[in-house]
Scaffold this motif. Structure first.
Motif, PDB file in Angstrom:
ATOM      1  N   THR A 224       0.847  -1.190   0.000  1.00  0.00           N
ATOM      2  CA  THR A 224       0.000   0.000   0.000  1.00  0.00           C
ATOM      3  C   THR A 224       0.885   1.243   0.000  1.00  0.00           C
ATOM      4  O   THR A 224       0.529   2.265  -0.584  1.00  0.00           O
ATOM      5  CB  THR A 224      -0.926  -0.012   1.230  1.00  0.00           C
ATOM      6  N   VAL A 225       2.026   1.153   0.694  1.00  0.00           N
ATOM      7  CA  VAL A 225       3.017   2.237   0.724  1.00  0.00           C
ATOM      8  C   VAL A 225       4.383   1.652   0.380  1.00  0.00           C
ATOM      9  O   VAL A 225       4.593   0.445   0.489  1.00  0.00           O
ATOM     10  CB  VAL A 225       3.068   2.920   2.113  1.00  0.00           C
ATOM     11  N   LYS A 226       5.312   2.524  -0.020  1.00  0.00           N
ATOM     12  CA  LYS A 226       6.626   2.051  -0.461  1.00  0.00           C
ATOM     13  C   LYS A 226       7.544   1.659   0.679  1.00  0.00           C
ATOM     14  O   LYS A 226       8.355   0.747   0.542  1.00  0.00           O
ATOM     15  CB  LYS A 226       7.313   3.121  -1.301  1.00  0.00           C
ATOM     16  N   THR A 227       7.477   2.384   1.805  1.00  0.00           N
ATOM     17  CA  THR A 227       8.375   2.081   2.915  1.00  0.00           C
ATOM     18  C   THR A 227       7.585   1.975   4.212  1.00  0.00           C
ATOM     19  O   THR A 227       6.473   2.482   4.328  1.00  0.00           O
ATOM     20  CB  THR A 227       9.435   3.186   3.090  1.00  0.00           C
ATOM     21  N   ARG A 228       8.202   1.352   5.183  1.00  0.00           N
ATOM     22  CA  ARG A 228       7.541   1.195   6.468  1.00  0.00           C
ATOM     23  C   ARG A 228       7.440   2.535   7.191  1.00  0.00           C
ATOM     24  O   ARG A 228       6.466   2.801   7.892  1.00  0.00           O
ATOM     25  CB  ARG A 228       8.303   0.180   7.324  1.00  0.00           C
ATOM     26  N   SER A 229       8.421   3.404   7.001  1.00  0.00           N
ATOM     27  CA  SER A 229       8.345   4.720   7.638  1.00  0.00           C
ATOM     28  C   SER A 229       7.215   5.555   7.033  1.00  0.00           C
ATOM     29  O   SER A 229       6.559   6.318   7.747  1.00  0.00           O
ATOM     30  CB  SER A 229       9.679   5.456   7.522  1.00  0.00           C
ATOM     31  N   LEU A 230       6.940   5.391   5.737  1.00  0.00           N
ATOM     32  CA  LEU A 230       5.782   6.068   5.139  1.00  0.00           C
ATOM     33  C   LEU A 230       4.481   5.503   5.699  1.00  0.00           C
ATOM     34  O   LEU A 230       3.509   6.242   5.888  1.00  0.00           O
ATOM     35  CB  LEU A 230       5.801   5.927   3.621  1.00  0.00           C
ATOM     36  N   ALA A 231       4.463   4.213   5.976  1.00  0.00           N
ATOM     37  CA  ALA A 231       3.281   3.602   6.584  1.00  0.00           C
ATOM     38  C   ALA A 231       3.052   4.192   7.974  1.00  0.00           C
ATOM     39  O   ALA A 231       1.910   4.500   8.354  1.00  0.00           O
ATOM     40  CB  ALA A 231       3.454   2.087   6.671  1.00  0.00           C
ATOM     41  N   GLN A 232       4.118   4.385   8.740  1.00  0.00           N
ATOM     42  CA  GLN A 232       3.995   4.970  10.070  1.00  0.00           C
ATOM     43  C   GLN A 232       3.479   6.405   9.986  1.00  0.00           C
ATOM     44  O   GLN A 232       2.623   6.808  10.768  1.00  0.00           O
ATOM     45  CB  GLN A 232       5.331   4.919  10.800  1.00  0.00           C
TER      46      GLN A 232
ATOM     47  N   GLY B 118      -3.364  10.115  10.876  1.00  0.00           N
ATOM     48  CA  GLY B 118      -4.798   9.911  11.023  1.00  0.00           C
ATOM     49  C   GLY B 118      -5.510   9.540   9.732  1.00  0.00           C
ATOM     50  O   GLY B 118      -6.716   9.748   9.605  1.00  0.00           O
ATOM     51  N   HIS B 119      -4.786   8.965   8.780  1.00  0.00           N
ATOM     52  CA  HIS B 119      -5.372   8.621   7.491  1.00  0.00           C
ATOM     53  C   HIS B 119      -5.876   7.179   7.423  1.00  0.00           C
ATOM     54  O   HIS B 119      -6.283   6.729   6.350  1.00  0.00           O
ATOM     55  CB  HIS B 119      -4.346   8.849   6.378  1.00  0.00           C
ATOM     56  N   ILE B 120      -5.850   6.475   8.550  1.00  0.00           N
ATOM     57  CA  ILE B 120      -6.256   5.072   8.581  1.00  0.00           C
ATOM     58  C   ILE B 120      -7.395   4.888   9.578  1.00  0.00           C
ATOM     59  O   ILE B 120      -7.342   5.381  10.702  1.00  0.00           O
ATOM     60  CB  ILE B 120      -5.085   4.152   9.000  1.00  0.00           C
ATOM     61  N   ARG B 121      -8.405   4.147   9.164  1.00  0.00           N
ATOM     62  CA  ARG B 121      -9.480   3.743  10.070  1.00  0.00           C
ATOM     63  C   ARG B 121      -9.539   2.223  10.062  1.00  0.00           C
ATOM     64  O   ARG B 121      -9.462   1.601   9.003  1.00  0.00           O
ATOM     65  CB  ARG B 121     -10.831   4.293   9.620  1.00  0.00           C
ATOM     66  N   VAL B 122      -9.657   1.643  11.244  1.00  0.00           N
ATOM     67  CA  VAL B 122      -9.794   0.196  11.378  1.00  0.00           C
ATOM     68  C   VAL B 122     -11.169  -0.043  11.984  1.00  0.00           C
ATOM     69  O   VAL B 122     -11.461   0.420  13.087  1.00  0.00           O
ATOM     70  CB  VAL B 122      -8.689  -0.413  12.275  1.00  0.00           C
ATOM     71  N   ASN B 123     -12.020  -0.737  11.232  1.00  0.00           N
ATOM     72  CA  ASN B 123     -13.406  -0.984  11.648  1.00  0.00           C
ATOM     73  C   ASN B 123     -14.109   0.327  12.015  1.00  0.00           C
ATOM     74  O   ASN B 123     -14.751   0.446  13.048  1.00  0.00           O
ATOM     75  CB  ASN B 123     -13.460  -1.973  12.809  1.00  0.00           C
ATOM     76  N   ARG B 124     -13.948   1.326  11.163  1.00  0.00           N
ATOM     77  CA  ARG B 124     -14.571   2.653  11.280  1.00  0.00           C
ATOM     78  C   ARG B 124     -14.037   3.512  12.415  1.00  0.00           C
ATOM     79  O   ARG B 124     -14.526   4.584  12.662  1.00  0.00           O
ATOM     80  CB  ARG B 124     -16.087   2.547  11.378  1.00  0.00           C
TER      81      ARG B 124
ATOM     82  N   ALA C 270      -6.961   6.501   3.496  1.00  0.00           N
ATOM     83  CA  ALA C 270      -7.059   7.723   2.698  1.00  0.00           C
ATOM     84  C   ALA C 270      -5.693   8.029   2.107  1.00  0.00           C
ATOM     85  O   ALA C 270      -4.816   8.573   2.776  1.00  0.00           O
ATOM     86  CB  ALA C 270      -7.552   8.874   3.556  1.00  0.00           C
ATOM     87  N   LEU C 271      -5.501   7.656   0.861  1.00  0.00           N
ATOM     88  CA  LEU C 271      -4.263   7.923   0.147  1.00  0.00           C
ATOM     89  C   LEU C 271      -4.382   9.261  -0.573  1.00  0.00           C
ATOM     90  O   LEU C 271      -5.485   9.791  -0.716  1.00  0.00           O
ATOM     91  CB  LEU C 271      -3.980   6.786  -0.845  1.00  0.00           C
ATOM     92  N   PRO C 272      -3.271   9.838  -1.052  1.00  0.00           N
ATOM     93  CA  PRO C 272      -3.336  11.165  -1.671  1.00  0.00           C
ATOM     94  C   PRO C 272      -4.340  11.301  -2.816  1.00  0.00           C
ATOM     95  O   PRO C 272      -5.015  12.300  -2.921  1.00  0.00           O
ATOM     96  CB  PRO C 272      -1.913  11.388  -2.176  1.00  0.00           C
ATOM     97  N   LYS C 273      -4.481  10.302  -3.682  1.00  0.00           N
ATOM     98  CA  LYS C 273      -5.362  10.451  -4.834  1.00  0.00           C
ATOM     99  C   LYS C 273      -6.614   9.588  -4.786  1.00  0.00           C
ATOM    100  O   LYS C 273      -7.448   9.668  -5.682  1.00  0.00           O
ATOM    101  CB  LYS C 273      -4.599  10.142  -6.118  1.00  0.00           C
ATOM    102  N   ARG C 274      -6.749   8.742  -3.768  1.00  0.00           N
ATOM    103  CA  ARG C 274      -7.926   7.870  -3.700  1.00  0.00           C
ATOM    104  C   ARG C 274      -8.095   7.304  -2.306  1.00  0.00           C
ATOM    105  O   ARG C 274      -7.228   7.444  -1.450  1.00  0.00           O
ATOM    106  CB  ARG C 274      -7.805   6.740  -4.715  1.00  0.00           C
TER     107      ARG C 274
ATOM    108  N   PRO D 147     -14.346   3.184  -9.564  1.00  0.00           N
ATOM    109  CA  PRO D 147     -14.584   4.619  -9.746  1.00  0.00           C
ATOM    110  C   PRO D 147     -15.795   4.863 -10.637  1.00  0.00           C
ATOM    111  O   PRO D 147     -16.077   4.094 -11.556  1.00  0.00           O
ATOM    112  CB  PRO D 147     -13.303   5.119 -10.406  1.00  0.00           C
ATOM    113  N   VAL D 148     -16.509   5.942 -10.364  1.00  0.00           N
ATOM    114  CA  VAL D 148     -17.675   6.302 -11.144  1.00  0.00           C
ATOM    115  C   VAL D 148     -17.199   6.999 -12.421  1.00  0.00           C
ATOM    116  O   VAL D 148     -16.426   7.954 -12.343  1.00  0.00           O
ATOM    117  CB  VAL D 148     -18.588   7.249 -10.329  1.00  0.00           C
ATOM    118  N   PRO D 149     -17.635   6.526 -13.605  1.00  0.00           N
ATOM    119  CA  PRO D 149     -17.189   7.173 -14.837  1.00  0.00           C
ATOM    120  C   PRO D 149     -17.766   8.587 -14.952  1.00  0.00           C
ATOM    121  O   PRO D 149     -18.866   8.862 -14.488  1.00  0.00           O
ATOM    122  CB  PRO D 149     -17.709   6.260 -15.948  1.00  0.00           C
ATOM    123  N   MET D 150     -16.997   9.474 -15.603  1.00  0.00           N
ATOM    124  CA  MET D 150     -17.456  10.853 -15.766  1.00  0.00           C
ATOM    125  C   MET D 150     -18.559  10.916 -16.818  1.00  0.00           C
ATOM    126  O   MET D 150     -18.522  10.188 -17.813  1.00  0.00           O
ATOM    127  CB  MET D 150     -16.294  11.754 -16.208  1.00  0.00           C
ATOM    128  N   THR D 151     -19.525  11.791 -16.593  1.00  0.00           N
ATOM    129  CA  THR D 151     -20.581  11.997 -17.578  1.00  0.00           C
ATOM    130  C   THR D 151     -20.051  12.896 -18.694  1.00  0.00           C
ATOM    131  O   THR D 151     -19.003  13.527 -18.556  1.00  0.00           O
ATOM    132  CB  THR D 151     -21.809  12.656 -16.931  1.00  0.00           C
TER     133      THR D 151
END
Length: 128
Positions: free
Chosen positions: A18-26, A32-38, A57-61, A91-95
């Motif tokens: 999900t991330v490139k390094t473990r320090s980025l995961a930390q 506060g970008h992670i929720r576990v069971n809401r 919650a990643l930067p683009k999605r 993702p929802v396609p654009m109209t």
């Protein structure tokens, strides 16, 4: 439940690629970008158990992953995909209206050739 069924959150995010390094995961968890069971978690050492659902919650999605099993190493993507079940909706396609509002595609980053320069001169009506 055995120790083999549990894993630290930051380590698991790194093992699943999900991330490139473990320090980025930390940093992702502490930010506060992670929720576990809401429930929002800010502890990288949070212990994941089978059937936990993570909202990331990643930067683009936003990704929704279900913890299936703990990893033992950061292997290839095929191996990483066995550690989770992806619940992210497509993702929802654009109209057509949204595409029109967005405008045309940006021009390529290259200089115009001789013909394009002459067309521009003709269009502008200048003899530069």
């Amino acid at each position: 439940m055995s120790e083999d069924d549990q894993q630290r959150l930051d380590k698991w995010l790194w093992f699943t690629r999900t991330v490139k390094t473990r320090s980025l995961a930390q940093k992702l968890v502490k930010g506060g970008h992670i929720r576990v069971n809401r429930e929002r978690t800010t502890s990288p050492s949070f212990v994941l158990k089978p059937e936990d659902v993570l909202t990331i919650a990643l930067p683009k999605r936003i990704r929704i992953l279900k913890f299936v099993k703990a990893g033992t190493r950061r292997g290839p993507a095929v191996e990483a995909a066995t550690l989770y079940q992806d619940l992210t909706p497509p993702p929802v396609p654009m109209t057509a209206e949204e595409r029109a509002r967005k405008g045309p595609a940006p021009a390529p980053d290259k200089r115009p050739d001789k013909r394009a320069r002459r067309d521009l001169i003709r269009l502008k009506g200048t003899d530069d």
